[in-house]
Design a protein around this motif. Structure first.
Motif, PDB file in Angstrom:
ATOM      1  N   ILE A  86       0.837  -1.202   0.000  1.00 36.96           N
ATOM      2  CA  ILE A  86       0.000   0.000   0.000  1.00 36.96           C
ATOM      3  C   ILE A  86       0.872   1.253   0.000  1.00 36.96           C
ATOM      4  O   ILE A  86       0.644   2.189  -0.767  1.00 36.96           O
ATOM      5  CB  ILE A  86      -0.971  -0.017   1.200  1.00 36.96           C
ATOM      6  N   VAL A  87       1.899   1.273   0.841  1.00 37.61           N
ATOM      7  CA  VAL A  87       2.797   2.426   0.913  1.00 37.61           C
ATOM      8  C   VAL A  87       3.526   2.599  -0.418  1.00 37.61           C
ATOM      9  O   VAL A  87       3.664   3.718  -0.937  1.00 37.61           O
ATOM     10  CB  VAL A  87       3.780   2.279   2.095  1.00 37.61           C
ATOM     11  N   PHE A  88       4.007   1.508  -0.990  1.00 37.14           N
ATOM     12  CA  PHE A  88       4.698   1.577  -2.274  1.00 37.14           C
ATOM     13  C   PHE A  88       3.764   2.075  -3.375  1.00 37.14           C
ATOM     14  O   PHE A  88       4.153   2.890  -4.207  1.00 37.14           O
ATOM     15  CB  PHE A  88       5.269   0.191  -2.630  1.00 37.14           C
ATOM     16  N   THR A  89       2.533   1.600  -3.376  1.00 34.08           N
ATOM     17  CA  THR A  89       1.556   2.035  -4.382  1.00 34.08           C
ATOM     18  C   THR A  89       1.252   3.523  -4.243  1.00 34.08           C
ATOM     19  O   THR A  89       1.204   4.249  -5.243  1.00 34.08           O
ATOM     20  CB  THR A  89       0.257   1.216  -4.257  1.00 34.08           C
ATOM     21  N   ILE A  90       1.069   3.980  -3.028  1.00 35.08           N
ATOM     22  CA  ILE A  90       0.808   5.410  -2.800  1.00 35.08           C
ATOM     23  C   ILE A  90       2.004   6.249  -3.246  1.00 35.08           C
ATOM     24  O   ILE A  90       1.845   7.294  -3.879  1.00 35.08           O
ATOM     25  CB  ILE A  90       0.456   5.657  -1.319  1.00 35.08           C
TER      26      ILE A  90
END
Length: 109
Positions: A17-21
């Motif tokens: 999720i952090v990488f996608t954001i």
């Protein structure tokens, strides 16, 4: 209050999720500020050239669009001035007419 169990799956999900954001924010930055990205790329590849003051002035005068627009404005003003002056001077005009008839005209009252 419940405790959250930290396991490997939860950690992987949070990292994704952090990488996608982060990835989405970088892509949005490129679309919102493309000129800044372009500026960074061109400065990294460009080579500097030393110019003298006279060369700088010459380049500035050749590339200045305001000077060219001002020259056209002066030309337009000259044409309008000549047009206005043309009505000031007196004008002379003459007309000549000649009629040849077979018979004398008859005036009947």
């Amino acid at each position: 209050m419940q405790k959250i169990k930290w396991d490997k799956n939860l950690t992987k999900k949070i990292c994704r999720i952090v990488f996608t954001i982060l990835l989405i924010s970088l892509l949005n930055f490129n679309t919102i500020y493309p000129q800044q990205i372009q500026l960074v790329d061109t400065t990294a590849q460009s080579q500097t050239k030393v110019l003298s003051l006279n060369e700088c002035i010459k380049i500035a005068l050749e590339n200045n669009h305001k000077i060219k627009a001002s020259e056209q404005g002066v030309n337009i003003a000259d044409a309008q001035k000549k047009q206005a002056e043309s009505g000031y001077w007196p004008q002379l005009s003459a007309k000549v007419a000649y009629t040849l008839m077979d018979q004398d005209p008859l005036f009947i009252l």
